[in-house]
Design an enzyme around this catalytic site. Structure first.
Site, PDB file in Angstrom:
ATOM      1  N   GLU A  94      67.156  48.523  53.722  1.00 52.79           N
ATOM      2  CA  GLU A  94      66.977  48.564  55.171  1.00 52.79           C
ATOM      3  C   GLU A  94      68.133  47.954  55.949  1.00 52.79           C
ATOM      4  O   GLU A  94      68.466  48.430  57.035  1.00 52.79           O
ATOM      5  CB  GLU A  94      65.676  47.829  55.536  1.00 52.79           C
ATOM      6  N   SER A 353      11.315  19.506  40.116  1.00 51.63           N
ATOM      7  CA  SER A 353      11.400  18.272  39.318  1.00 51.63           C
ATOM      8  C   SER A 353      12.830  17.796  39.107  1.00 51.63           C
ATOM      9  O   SER A 353      13.060  16.902  38.279  1.00 51.63           O
ATOM     10  CB  SER A 353      10.732  18.495  37.957  1.00 51.63           C
TER      11      SER A 353
END
Length: 792
Positions: A94, A353
């Protein structure tokens, strides 16, 4: 007169000065204009505190992303987060002069201008990466005016930002098709992994996609995407950035893209953290991504066999620093039938429990019990509260360790009554395990059986203390959360409780059977709330704590589903799949405060050879600080107190002598008594050894005889029962308790069958065959027992 040449020579310095002055003024004016324009048209930089957010695992893998207000998916990223191959391809393809130009490339710009003049249209834009960033930040048309505006913005970017900052703007905001922006979001969406791990072919593909995001989307246009990718590869080979061999191998790689699907692991945790930190763009958690995916899949597969609308929650915590490695808040996020949007990790549910280990640990620290203290599992009333066991069966005399392993309710309620419900609740709250009671309700005895609300994350933080020398704390979800530690139990009490729970064999396995020693040692406990609404299993190894909850988020019951059969198998599956060291398989030595002592029942004290007759049963017990607490005194003043009785007997007859009563020859006798509630379960030998000699008829009552004994009427002791001839119906016997005036509880084989009043009778059907026991216990402390044999 000077000549013209001489005149020009004389004026040249003045003209040069005028030219320099005009140039400086022009430049100054241009700078002033640029400053004014810069102020009038500031850079449209993205707000760093707004936009999409990504929640990531500890290795940077995204767990869940949250789109911004415009629905864009964009992951925060820096240059270090991206593969160098991608940066090489991006700069090479680019903008090769990116690091040197001022924002625009004059050569490329002149070339583009010449092409436009010749072709009377824009052929190539000559855009630099800086110009592309300018267009991303401020979209414009591809006209000459648009290009001019883009160029000015590029110069403005270069004036305000460093090259690195400009490049990172591109990395995070470049368009990649659909609602994807940024290379990291595109890499996860199309390739399924981070941009940090790109191959040459993948880097080239992601470089070219922003040129035409819609036309080159690899999930839709694979052929076009491949051709464009190969152009990038050829360019990299031509430039010599990548070798011919690397490019050749890359061209062979096919373009395979996943269907666009945002990541969705630990979705409820991600939502939770995003809500807590809405302005953070990137939230790093402690989640292990591979473990998280594995656990989520395991939970989904496991729930297939459970009733509809069932959900589950699961936590895996690293005991070293209380960081969370896996977080499953619901069975399937987004599943409406299972209420998958409800996070059960932090929901208030009945813990069943699961609080019992902390009660026993606190009782150890208080010096009330040791690991083998004699407790009694029998029907008892605590004011108006009468607890029963899960299966409504009772076991009689039982050691503290066995009572905890079997999760017996009556011994736990009895122990909490002595520790104090308010103190127990406050102690847990101080350690980070908060309990929620209904508004206006004070802590009471029911909390130890699940009559209270608790959260999974608090339970996990407390359970971690069993493998952290008694120190638990607040479970952590991110690396920057402070480590908040709280002492839950002393080191010795935590070690004893863990030892008790680790000795509990896995369901379906006998100790030593098919055990190669490779499975980790797990201290585990289950819990089931009233009405089968919550099934719990929490276990810990030296390295990890795993908590599992299964139920329905709306609180409707799951009949027949309880902790041991529903949640426990999933917990063990997860525990066995975790990485482990030898620490998980080898027991560690007890701390200095813990020692092993041989104790005796019923007194609960250390064995004394000089008084061997008082030791009716021996047990090896773990004690704290060398202190051996005796058997707890009985709560009911109407009953004989358990403990040592010193009586005087007639040497000739063996009868007990009362106060003021004498004989020619006497002797002293020490008798170790059992708690009165334990007597219905004692063998005949133990019953004989702990019984008082009969009182001499010459003596007045000494008050030691206790309540009158009951007698069971309706069938004789040791009788044989059979059904009627040629009948398929079981035998039925009508029973009543003689000698009772109050309430009488009837137990068959230790299981509570019914309750009668006074001499009221009831019918019992012998559905089972073989030897069976029938026990009647009055609320006055008296009892009776018979044994029968039922034929087939």
């Amino acid at each position: 007169m000077p000549s013209a040449k001489q005149t020009n020579d004389l004026l040249r310095p003045a003209r040069r000065w005028i030219w320099l002055k005009r140039s400086a003024l022009t430049l100054l004016m241009l700078l002033l204009i640029a400053l004014i324009l810069d102020r009038l048209f500031p850079l449209p930089l993205p707000d760093p505190d707004r936009g999409s957010t990504v929640v990531v695992a500890r290795d940077g893998s995204p767990l869940r992303a949250f789109a911004d207000t415009e629905g864009i998916w964009r992951y925060p990223v820096s240059m270090e987060d991206v593969s160098p191959l991608y940066l090489e391809a991006l700069i090479g393809y680019e903008d090769r002069w990116f690091w040197r130009h001022p924002g625009i490339n004059p050569v490329a710009a002149l070339r583009a201008l010449g092409q436009m003049i010749v072709n009377r249209r824009i052929v190539s834009g000559g855009s630099t990466l800086t110009m592309q960033v300018a267009r991303i930040l401020e979209p414009h048309s591809r006209s000459f005016a648009g290009k001019l505006r883009q160029s000015l913005r590029a110069l403005q970017l270069e004036a305000h930002l460093s090259k690195r900052e400009i490049l990172e703007l591109y990395l995070e905001n470049a368009p990649f098709g659909g609602t994807l922006q940024g290379v990291e979001a595109a890499s996860w969406a199309y390739l399924g992994h981070s941009s940090r791990r790109l191959s040459h072919a993948e880097a080239a593909l992601l470089v070219v996609l922003p040129q035409a995001p819609s036309r080159l989307r690899p999930d839709r246009e694979a052929a076009a995407a491949r051709d464009a990718r190969d152009k990038v590869l050829d360019r990299m080979a031509t430039l010599g950035v990548w070798s011919s061999a690397e490019v050749h191998d890359a061209r062979v790689e096919s373009v395979v893209a996943r269907t666009l699907q945002p990541p969705l692991s630990a979705a409820l945790l991600a939502r939770r953290l995003h809500q807590a930190h809405p302005r953070e763009r990137r939230i790093e958690t402690s989640i292990d991504i591979e473990l998280q995916r594995s656990v989520e899949a395991r939970v989904r597969d496991y729930l297939v066999r459970l009733p509809e609308r069932t959900s589950a929650a699961l936590l895996v915590v690293d005991n070293r620093d209380l960081s969370t490695l896996a977080y499953v808040g619901s069975a399937t996020f987004g599943d409406e039938a299972r209420l998958g949007h409800v996070d059960m990790v932090r929901a208030w549910r009945s813990p069943g429990s699961t609080l019992k280990p902390f009660l026993y640990g606190l009782a150890l620290d208080d010096g009330l019990i040791h690991s083998e203290s004699l407790l009694v599992d029998a029907p008892q009333s605590f004011g108006s509260y009468r607890p029963g066991n899960f299966d409504m069966a009772f076991n009689g005399p039982v050691g503290a360790a066995e009572a905890l392993r079997l999760s017996l309710n009556v011994p736990a309620v009895d122990l909490l009554d002595r520790v104090g419900a308010t103190r127990f609740t406050a102690r847990l709250a101080n350690t980070g395990l908060h309990l929620r009671l209904p508004h206006g309700v004070a802590p009471n005895l029911s909390i130890i059986l699940g009559g209270v609300g608790a959260r999974m994350e608090d339970l996990a933080g407390a359970y971690a203390a069993l493998n952290r020398k008694g120190v638990g704390g607040i479970v952590r979800y991110t690396a920057d959360e402070p480590l908040i530690e709280r002492r839950v139990l002393s080191e010795g009490a935590a070690w004893i409780v863990r030892e008790i729970l680790e000795a509990n064999p896995r369901p379906g396995y006998r100790p030593g059977t098919f055990d190669t020693g490779s499975r980790p040692r797990v201290a585990w406990k289950t819990g089931t709330s009233y009405g089968f609404r919550d099934a719990w299993a929490i276990g810990g190894t030296r390295e990890y704590t795993v908590a599992v909850w299964i139920g329905r988020p709306d609180g409707t019951p799951l009949p027949g589903q309880y902790g041991a059969v529903t949640a426990l198998p999933l917990m063990f599956q997860v525990v066995d799949s975790l990485p482990r060291t030898s620490l998980s398989r080898v027991p560690d030595a007890p701390p200095a405060s813990v020692s092993e002592v041989e104790i005796c029942w019923p007194l609960g004290l250390a064995y004394d050879a000089a008084n061997a007759d008082l030791c009716q049963q021996k047990h090896e017990a773990w004690v704290l600080d060398g202190v051996v607490p005796p058997t707890l005194p009985e709560r009911d003043a109407r009953s004989w107190s358990a403990g040592l009785l010193h009586v005087l007997v007639d040497a000739a007859t063996g009868l007990r002598l009362g106060p003021g009563c004498s004989a020619e020859a006497t002797r002293e006798l020490d008798i170790a008594r059992w708690p009165s509630l334990a007597y219905p379960w004692l063998s005949r030998d133990l019953h004989r050894r702990s019984s008082l000699p009969a009182l001499s008829p010459r003596c007045a009552s000494d008050g030691l005889a206790g309540s009158a004994q009951l007698r069971i009427d309706g069938i004789a002791d040791r009788a044989t029962v059979a059904r009627a001839p040629n009948s398929d119906k079981p035998a039925v016997v009508r029973l009543r308790a003689l000698g009772a005036s109050g309430e009488v509880m009837w137990l068959v084989n230790g299981r509570l069958e019914t309750t009668t009043t006074g001499t009221q009778s009831f019918e019992h059907s012998f559905a089972e065959t073989g030897d069976q026991s029938i026990t009647a216990m009055s609320d006055e402390g008296s009892w009776a027992r018979i044994d029968v044999h039922v034929l087939r």
